[in-house]
Design an enzyme around this catalytic site. Structure first.
Site, PDB file in Angstrom:
ATOM      1  N   CYS A  92       0.838  -1.193   0.000  1.00 54.67           N
ATOM      2  CA  CYS A  92       0.000   0.000   0.000  1.00 54.67           C
ATOM      3  C   CYS A  92       0.879   1.252   0.000  1.00 54.67           C
ATOM      4  O   CYS A  92       1.600   1.488  -0.947  1.00 54.67           O
ATOM      5  CB  CYS A  92      -0.972  -0.055   1.186  1.00 54.67           C
ATOM      6  SG  CYS A  92      -2.413   0.985   0.940  1.00 54.67           S
TER       7      CYS A  92
ATOM      8  N   HIS B  93      -3.216  -5.637   0.736  1.00 52.70           N
ATOM      9  CA  HIS B  93      -2.605  -5.848   2.050  1.00 52.70           C
ATOM     10  C   HIS B  93      -2.485  -7.331   2.396  1.00 52.70           C
ATOM     11  O   HIS B  93      -3.375  -7.873   3.065  1.00 52.70           O
ATOM     12  CB  HIS B  93      -3.452  -5.181   3.132  1.00 52.70           C
ATOM     13  CG  HIS B  93      -3.372  -3.691   3.150  1.00 52.70           C
ATOM     14  ND1 HIS B  93      -2.350  -3.007   3.757  1.00 52.70           N
ATOM     15  CD2 HIS B  93      -4.188  -2.749   2.620  1.00 52.70           C
ATOM     16  CE1 HIS B  93      -2.544  -1.699   3.619  1.00 52.70           C
ATOM     17  NE2 HIS B  93      -3.655  -1.516   2.925  1.00 52.70           N
TER      18      HIS B  93
ATOM     19  N   GLU C 290      -0.654  -8.503   4.640  1.00 51.08           N
ATOM     20  CA  GLU C 290      -0.518  -8.607   6.114  1.00 51.08           C
ATOM     21  C   GLU C 290      -1.877  -8.574   6.803  1.00 51.08           C
ATOM     22  O   GLU C 290      -1.972  -8.863   7.991  1.00 51.08           O
ATOM     23  CB  GLU C 290       0.411  -7.496   6.629  1.00 51.08           C
ATOM     24  CG  GLU C 290      -0.212  -6.117   6.850  1.00 51.08           C
ATOM     25  CD  GLU C 290      -0.430  -5.319   5.564  1.00 51.08           C
ATOM     26  OE1 GLU C 290      -0.307  -5.890   4.461  1.00 51.08           O
ATOM     27  OE2 GLU C 290      -0.766  -4.115   5.662  1.00 51.08           O
TER      28      GLU C 290
END
Lengths: 80, 737, 220
Positions: free
Chosen positions: C87, C195, C197
């Site tokens: 991002c 994302h 994560e």
């Protein structure tokens, strides 16, 4: 001394904000608007008196931070 | 402007009136000071005694609320409420309005609303972990509505997304009653340790007072036409009425404050919200029973030549005031400078009990602090609680001849239609603890406590048309509905915050709405042992004598102790049986059906039987924890039909509803009787769920089946799930395009 | 295995990245402040996290890309240190010149947050090898400036070199050729707008992101 830097997207790079502005102006009856490009203006108050030096320094600032030359071009105006 | 011999402005009756102070109030000021106030002092009294700071119209009624309970660590009166969720964890939360600023400048109004409520929460030592919002706009056809929705949503997202706190849920309604006064209510939930909660009471004498955050500008100074001689000629132009939010600074402020809070450097802390430096310094001093002396020359200023009046009344955002432990000054400077924030030691606590301000080596204010708080007006405004609208008999409500059409119209009406266009603009997944959010269309958002297996459930609710029809029952209902929403996900409801949005309290019927709603809410709070721990009141929401519908927005918080046992409305499987808990009479007074299909806004709202409500909810929670249910959804706007549709959308599976027994079909499908839940359960669980319900005195019945790709009701509608979803999802994007 | 997460003013996915790294490696990640001039000794993998570094003022990622720590990261990345940006981290990597192109305002002009289907375009990179023959994953997206732009020559070069690692299935932001994630020529620097994560936990966003971290960690 004052430096005024105009930063805009390079010709050919899609400008979704500009496109939306043009469309909205069209909706409002401003049918003469063929295209809009949106950019930004940065004003710097500078110490020093030498315009040539100032221009070189501001160009350096544009290259190093103020503009992303992958997508943006810039124009510098120096005022006394 | 009249001036005295020293060329200072004289306080004239006009200036007093411009400051919103009555003659009586001004008399009190003269008495307590023993002299005429100067302009700075007048400004300070004026903001402290304003409706916003003193709650002068509502205070005596708010005092009725249940505010204590086993799990309450801090009730109303601090920046936010604090509850205990076990294991040394505390949840700190509050909801607040930012209505008027959002109408004037929707992006910045909404953004600064979010910023302000976050500061209330992290001021107390909590890391913000979730944001919610309750929005009310005018009718879609109103020329301003679209741009207001655009701006407010972008502002909420622009601020919350940048700071990196997930916006996990909320509600959005449209009604012509809000055409001239939209409501933007923002709620923030934060997580702290119970042994590290920070309060605003200043302590000790001679302790340093620190100012941290953005510089002070001439933002939002409401001094009316305040032409003080000390202002520049062009100072009017220099005073922006709209405050601009800077989420970047807010994020730095959060990290810096939490870093310093991990040490023992902070004695007391208060954010500078409305009335900025004035209310923050006075509240800190008043609560701690000390005096405060500030040197205004030290206040970081954004613009040259700011006057004491401007500095004390500025509403510049992202600022905090704190009392620092002597000897820890350098530590504080180091932390705030690391985070690149403006920081200054601007004063000290004193033993005088007075607020003393110095500016350019002159004393520009010297007033006793106690009267500012103790003598704040506490009005007993005349009120008349409006009688409930008459009950409408079901037989007087026309039955639709086209149930397919009725269902489509209700599912796509602005209040019920999907708000995806809104919540996709909010980061819901940052912090990676969002177990459930607006995305599922569920009853309450679920946010895990980081690094644990428990979670908080959060919801906001109010049904203004019920409160309008009967403030007392409507007040009960909004609290009950949040309790029900938390129950639906398997949470133990713990406490609420509220945002009481009403019209002009100087009108007895409006004051009556407020009093009636508070009494109804309180009745529900007591029935559920579900106290109010924080909140705010927003009055004068009216234009040209037209008040908004009474809107006491409630934010509820509950605890899911173990995330292996929770539920949402997503989870119904092919072949599941639908069971309805709670009594159905087919109540259509003040319903969505009546409004959307018959264009009638009338009738008594459905009553809430608090005892039955509690019994049923406790049972639902038990079923969830026993894993007896696959999906749960409460019945609210649009009744059984809409509840079944929402469950079908979430699980992407059809639903077929049985014929009504003994109740006219429109009342059966669209009636809004309270205290009801729709459960999807495995075949083999049907008998145990129903028989146990009966043993507990809870009405329970099988009302349909899960499966297929259609939504049907015997004798009523029969539509495809996909087609209905398109209608449900389609309204808002089309409206906004 | 030593990993680092860089923290800029208003990074906001730094904790999320650290949680993911700890979950995969079993060791806490070092949090490195942007004013540091060098990475701690012995760092094997660097994550530049998402967020709104410097408030996204001027251009997303522009100011962070000029911070002291990024200078050191550029030097070390050019010597082969694995660096991933997610991002805002991707935006920073392009601004720093470690990856080609730029991220512009989404064509819809709105911030968009949703679970996003992605196609893995190259399963043989250091960031995707553990996906085996899985060709589709879902990661959350959450951004305002995710519209990937590069000139045709650069795009052709990326495609030819197998450096387009992920593409959107249903383009959410107007990115050229549906590009969601790319790597540098050497394959050690990787950036993507989605994302990963946020996709390492069954209770939150699914677990499709785990293999991305496993791939790069095991390649070291």
């Amino acid at each position: 001394m004052k430096a005024i830097i105009h930063i805009g997207l390079k010709p050919g790079v899609l400008d979704p904000q500009g496109r939306t502005i043009a469309r909205s102006l069209g909706d409002l009856g401003f049918s003469e608007v063929k295209q809009a490009r949106q950019g930004k203006v940065i004003e710097l108050d500078l110490a020093g008196e030498d315009i040539t030096i100032a221009e070189t320094r501001v160009k350096d600032m544009c290259e190093k931070l103020l503009a992303n030359t992958v997508i943006e071009s810039y124009r510098i105006e120096i005022e006394d | 402007m009249p001036r005295n011999s020293k060329n200072k402005p004289v306080i004239t009756p006009e200036i007093v009136a411009e400051h919103g102070l009555s003659e009586g109030e001004y008399e009190i000021i003269l008495d307590r000071l023993g002299r005429e106030p100067n302009i700075n002092e007048l400004g300070i009294f004026s903001v402290m005694w304003s409706e916003h700071c003193s709650y002068k119209s509502s205070r005596r009624h708010l005092a009725k609320f249940l505010t204590k309970g086993d799990k309450v660590i801090q009730g109303p009166g601090e920046n936010a409420g604090v509850i205990d969720i076990g294991d040394g964890d505390a949840i700190i939360f509050k909801m607040e309005s930012h209505n008027h600023p959002s109408y004037i400048e929707p992006y910045q109004g909404a953004a600064t609303g979010v910023g302000g409520i976050m500061r209330d929460v992290f001021t107390m030592g909590a890391r913000p972990i979730a944001l919610m919002n309750a929005l009310r706009f005018g009718e879609p056809d109103h020329p301003k509505t679209k741009s207001l929705v655009n701006g407010v949503v972008a502002g909420i997202g622009g601020y919350g997304n940048c700071v990196g706190v997930p916006t996990v849920g909320g509600e959005t309604n449209f009604h012509k009653g809000y055409n001239g006064n939209i409501l933007v209510n923002a709620m923030c939930v934060g997580l702290a340790r119970t042994d590290n909660v920070f309060y605003s009471a200043a302590k000790g004498i001679g302790n340093p007072i620190f100012y941290v955050g953005s510089k002070t500008g001439r933002d939002g100074i409401h001094g009316a036409t305040m032409a003080s001689a000390e202002f520049d000629d062009d100072s009017e132009e220099k005073r922006p009425t709209v405050q601009v939010g800077d989420p970047f600074t807010e994020k730095l402020l959060i990290e810096a404050c939490l870093e310093l809070m991990a040490t023992d450097a902070i004695i007391a802390i208060q954010d500078m919200g409305a009335a900025g430096l004035t209310s923050s310094s006075i509240e800190m001093a008043d609560k701690g029973g000390v005096g405060i002396e500030l040197n205004l020359d030290k206040v970081p200023q954004r613009e040259p030549n700011m006057t004491p009046y401007e500095m004390m009344l500025s509403e510049s955002q992202e600022r905090m005031l704190m009392v620092i432990q002597p000897g820890k000054e350098q530590m504080a400077f180091d932390v705030f400078e690391k985070w690149e924030l403006d920081v200054a030691q601007i004063g000290k606590t004193t033993d005088t009990g007075r607020l003393v301000l110095k500016h350019q080596r002159k004393k520009v204010c010297d007033i006793p602090i106690a009267p500012l708080a103790d003598d704040a007006p506490n009005l007993d405004r005349p009120y008349e609680i409006p009688k409930s609208l008459p009950v409408i008999s079901l037989s007087d409500i026309h039955e639709t001849q086209d149930y397919d059409d009725a269902l489509v119209r209700i599912i796509s009406n602005p209040d019920i239609a999907s708000k995806r266009w809104i919540w996709e603009q909010y980061d819901r997944t940052v912090m990676t603890d969002t177990v459930d959010s607006s995305q599922s269309g569920g009853d309450a958002a679920i946010v895990r406590i980081h690094g644990s297996n428990k979670a908080v459930a959060i919801t906001t609710d109010v049904t203004p048309r019920y409160v309008q029809a009967d403030p007392y029952e409507g007040g009960k209902q909004c609290v009950a509905e949040t309790w029900r929403n938390l129950t639906c996900v398997g949470a133990d409801p713990i406490a609420i915050t509220d945002c009481l949005n009403f019209g002009n309290p100087e009108r007895p019927e409006i004051m009556g709405q407020l009093v009636g709603a508070i009494e109804g809410m309180n009745e529900a709070c007591r029935a559920f042992d579900y106290p109010v721990v924080s909140g705010n009141v927003s009055l004068y929401n009216e234009t040209n004598g037209q008040a908004i519908p009474p809107t006491p927005a409630v934010g509820g918080v509950g605890l899911i102790p173990d995330l292996t046992h929770f539920a949402t409305l997503n989870g119904a499987k092919e072949g599941d049986t639908l069971i309805l808990l709670g009594e159905t009479t087919g109540w259509l007074g003040s319903s969505i059906y009546l409004r959307e299909i018959l264009r009638r806004e009338e009738g008594a709202p459905p009553p809430v039987d608090l005892e039955a409500e509690k019994r049923t909810g406790d049972y639902v929670r038990k079923l969830i924890r026993m894993r007896r249910v696959n999906a749960v959804h409460d019945l609210s706007d649009g009744g059984l039909a809409i509840t079944a549709c929402e469950m079908a959308f979430a699980g992407n599976i059809g639903m077929s509803l049985n014929a009504s027994v003994g109740i006219p079909l429109h009342g059966w499908l669209f009636g809004e009787d309270q205290g009801r839940y729709l459960l999807a359960v495995d075949e083999h669980s049907v008998n145990p769920v129903i028989s146990t319900a009966k043993d507990k005195g809870i009405i329970a019945q099988v009302v349909g089946k899960v499966g297929g790709d259609r939504i049907t009701a015997v004798g009523g509608f029969d539509v495809t799930l996909q087609g209905l979803r398109e209608k449900h999802e389609g309204w808002l994007p089309e409206f906004m395009s | 295995m030593k990993t680092a997460v860089i923290v800029f003013p208003a990074s906001n996915c730094d904790r999320d990245a650290a949680v993911a790294l700890e979950k995969i490696t079993g060791h806490k990640a070092e949090m490195v402040w942007h004013r540091e001039t060098t990475l701690p000794a012995g760092i094997d993998f660097v994550v530049i996290p998402g967020g709104f570094s410097y408030g996204d003022y001027l251009r997303s990622g522009a100011m962070a890309a000029r911070s002291p720590i990024v200078k050191d990261i550029v030097t070390k990345a050019n010597l082969g240190l694995p660096v991933a940006g997610f991002c805002n981290g991707f935006q920073i990597l392009t601004e720093a010149g470690l990856l080609p192109g730029a991220l512009m305002r989404n064509t819809g002009l709105k911030y968009v947050c949703r679970p996003q289907k992605l196609k893995i375009s190259n399963n043989n990179t250091r960031y995707t090898s553990k996906y085996g023959n899985v060709s589709e994953v879902t990661f959350p997206i959450a951004h305002h400036d995710g519209n990937y732009f590069a000139d045709d020559e650069t795009l052709n070069k990326l495609e030819k070199g197998g450096r387009v690692v992920f593409r959107y299935d249903g383009n959410p932001n107007g990115s050229a050729r549906d590009i969601a994630g790319i790597c540098n020529e050497a394959g050690n620097v990787f950036g993507m707008m989605p994302h990963p994560e946020r996709a390492i936990d069954p209770l939150h966003g699914g677990t499709d992101g785990i293999n991305l971290f496993k791939s790069i960690i095991e390649s070291i």
